[in-house]
Design a protein around this motif. Structure first.
Motif, PDB file in Angstrom:
ATOM      1  N   HIS A  80      61.172  54.048  32.248  1.00  0.00           N
ATOM      2  CA  HIS A  80      59.728  54.206  32.380  1.00  0.00           C
ATOM      3  C   HIS A  80      59.343  54.105  33.854  1.00  0.00           C
ATOM      4  N   LEU A  81      58.596  55.104  34.327  1.00  0.00           N
ATOM      5  CA  LEU A  81      58.196  55.182  35.725  1.00  0.00           C
ATOM      6  C   LEU A  81      56.694  55.376  35.807  1.00  0.00           C
ATOM      7  N   ALA A  82      56.093  54.824  36.848  1.00  0.00           N
ATOM      8  CA  ALA A  82      54.692  55.116  37.144  1.00  0.00           C
ATOM      9  C   ALA A  82      54.645  56.295  38.106  1.00  0.00           C
ATOM     10  N   PHE A  83      53.801  57.268  37.782  1.00  0.00           N
ATOM     11  CA  PHE A  83      53.652  58.450  38.634  1.00  0.00           C
ATOM     12  C   PHE A  83      52.217  58.487  39.121  1.00  0.00           C
ATOM     13  N   PRO A 114      58.499  49.453  36.446  1.00  0.00           N
ATOM     14  CA  PRO A 114      59.217  48.863  37.578  1.00  0.00           C
ATOM     15  C   PRO A 114      59.363  49.782  38.781  1.00  0.00           C
ATOM     16  N   VAL A 115      59.076  51.073  38.611  1.00  0.00           N
ATOM     17  CA  VAL A 115      59.186  52.030  39.713  1.00  0.00           C
ATOM     18  C   VAL A 115      57.916  52.866  39.748  1.00  0.00           C
ATOM     19  N   LEU A 147      65.447  43.246  41.940  1.00  0.00           N
ATOM     20  CA  LEU A 147      66.301  42.955  40.801  1.00  0.00           C
ATOM     21  C   LEU A 147      65.738  41.840  39.931  1.00  0.00           C
ATOM     22  N   ASN A 148      65.246  40.758  40.574  1.00  0.00           N
ATOM     23  CA  ASN A 148      64.779  39.638  39.762  1.00  0.00           C
ATOM     24  C   ASN A 148      63.499  39.958  39.010  1.00  0.00           C
ATOM     25  N   ALA A 149      62.823  41.037  39.396  1.00  0.00           N
ATOM     26  CA  ALA A 149      61.611  41.424  38.669  1.00  0.00           C
ATOM     27  C   ALA A 149      61.943  42.019  37.312  1.00  0.00           C
ATOM     28  N   LEU A 150      63.196  42.425  37.117  1.00  0.00           N
ATOM     29  CA  LEU A 150      63.602  43.020  35.852  1.00  0.00           C
ATOM     30  C   LEU A 150      64.106  41.987  34.851  1.00  0.00           C
ATOM     31  N   GLY A 151      64.416  40.786  35.307  1.00  0.00           N
ATOM     32  CA  GLY A 151      64.986  39.772  34.432  1.00  0.00           C
ATOM     33  C   GLY A 151      63.949  38.757  33.999  1.00  0.00           C
TER      34      GLY A 151
END
Length: 414
Positions: A80-83, A114-115, A147-151
């Motif tokens: 999932h990406l923000a555009f 996350p992106v 990385l830690n934002a995903l956990g």
């Protein structure tokens, strides 16, 4: 082979033509995308078009286009990406989901992605639809989470790294969709399920040769025959193929059966019988002139001839009229002729007539009033392959052989 008129197997009679083609956008034609295509060659006019249309509607157009151009990614699960599109002080955001099926989008949920991929709207539209020679560096900004934002996540660090890899593949797929790059027409044919390559026919190699000069132009393409028979949401494989192959092209499909389920950001459909000259002339006046017309309809010989007569005047100078499936000129069930020579009333007979018309200045005796036909004066080249023919539109104005050359004929005495 696509049915667009009453065929030999008892197909239904023609449905009445609608007031306008049905497409991804409401209203006739392509009301949202068309002004952007017209303005794409000039940044000033493109900015005006974005302002007139509104950034939110432009974002809808762009994500629909990215869904066409984004190839499926070879990963498990979805990323999932923000555009984000920006223009002046405005912004419009969507959540993109990328997986093995390609790309989908929705308005909500982008805040937690996350992106984030951010594009200047004019810059991106210029890259998507502008001149093919424009290779400027995009002003894209990509922001990724740490990385830690995903956990934390089940599986610990390994799961997080896999998620990062999935995101990286998805980002690359979206970035690639935002850029113009060559595509193989045969590959597109098999991907979208068209029979023009490696199925019933082997046409795409010839299409690539003749369509190369149109590749990055804002062309209008009409294809007779959408496919899928009576199912309203079936067919359209070739329309999707042309939409992807021509990155700035508008594609119109005609079928005898309504096809409201065949959609695309640059696809529209119309309903009608290809054997009805009045309907075809009206279609050409409303949505032409066309750079390319492809007859992949009923392949009844009478329909092929009627469609060419009605639509060839609506092809632009330099454009092409294509007739597929010439084999039916030899099949009696389609109005063809048994034996090694196709009759004058068949599709192959039409091509022979066009060859004769190309040489009308050499006729002996000269053509009587009213003189050469419209096709005689405007068909300037024919290329014929197995079951496939291309007719080029132009002005057939070359002079014939000089009068002093003996033709072996003299006019009878008065």
């Amino acid at each position: 082979m696509t049915r667009t008129g009453p065929g030999p197997a008892g197909a239904p009679a023609a449905a009445p033509a609608g007031d306008a083609p049905t497409g991804a956008a409401a209203g006739p034609g392509w009301p949202a995308i068309e002004p952007l295509l017209r303005a794409a060659a000039d940044e000033h006019w493109l900015a005006r078009a974005v302002a007139d249309l509104g950034l939110d509607r432009v974002a809808e157009v762009v994500v629909e286009e990215l869904a066409v151009r984004c190839d499926p990614v070879p990963v498990d699960g979805a990323a999932h990406l923000a555009f984000e599109l920006t223009s002046g002080g405005e912004r419009a955001c969507r959540l993109l989901t990328v997986d093995r099926d390609g790309l989908t989008s929705k308005r909500d949920g982008w805040q937690a992605a996350p992106v984030r991929i951010t594009h200047d709207a004019v810059d991106l539209l210029r890259g998507l639809y502008g001149p093919g020679t424009d290779r400027r560096t995009s002003r894209r900004v990509t922001t990724c989470a740490e990385l830690n934002a995903l956990g934390p996540a089940p599986g610990g660090l390994t799961a997080i790294v896999r998620e990062r890899q999935r995101l990286a593949v998805a980002v690359q797929a979206v970035v690639a969709a935002c850029q113009r790059h060559p595509v193989d027409l045969g590959g597109l044919s098999t991907r979208f399920g068209s029979d023009k390559w490696a199925d019933l026919h082997w046409y795409t190699q010839h299409y690539e040769r003749h369509f190369a000069r149109f590749r990055n132009a804002p062309v209008r393409v009409l294809e007779i025959g959408i496919g899928g028979y009576d199912a309203p949401d079936q067919g359209g494989a070739s329309l999707r193929m042309w939409q992807r192959y021509f990155p700035a092209g508008l594609v119109l499909g005609l079928d005898i059966v309504p096809k409201p389920g065949v959609r695309g950001p640059r696809i529209a459909t119309a309903v009608g019988d290809q054997g009805d000259p009045g309907l075809l002339d009206d279609l050409g006046r409303r949505f032409g002139p066309f750079d390319i017309v492809i007859d992949d309809g009923s392949h009844l010989n009478a329909h092929v001839r009627a469609s060419f007569t009605a639509l060839f005047p609506h092809v632009r100078p330099g454009g092409l009229y294509v007739v597929e499936d010439l084999q039916t000129a030899y099949w009696p069930g389609y109005g063809g002729t048994v034996g090694p020579v196709a009759g004058p009333g068949t599709s192959v007979g039409l091509l022979k007539q066009l060859v004769d018309g190309l040489h009308h200045r050499e006729w002996v005796p000269p053509a009587a009033a009213p003189g050469p036909s419209y096709a005689d004066r405007h068909a300037v080249a024919l290329t014929i392959y197995h079951n496939l023919a291309f007719v080029e539109k132009g002005v057939n104005s070359e002079e014939g052989a000089p009068d002093f050359i003996d033709r072996g004929w003299s006019a009878p005495p008065a």
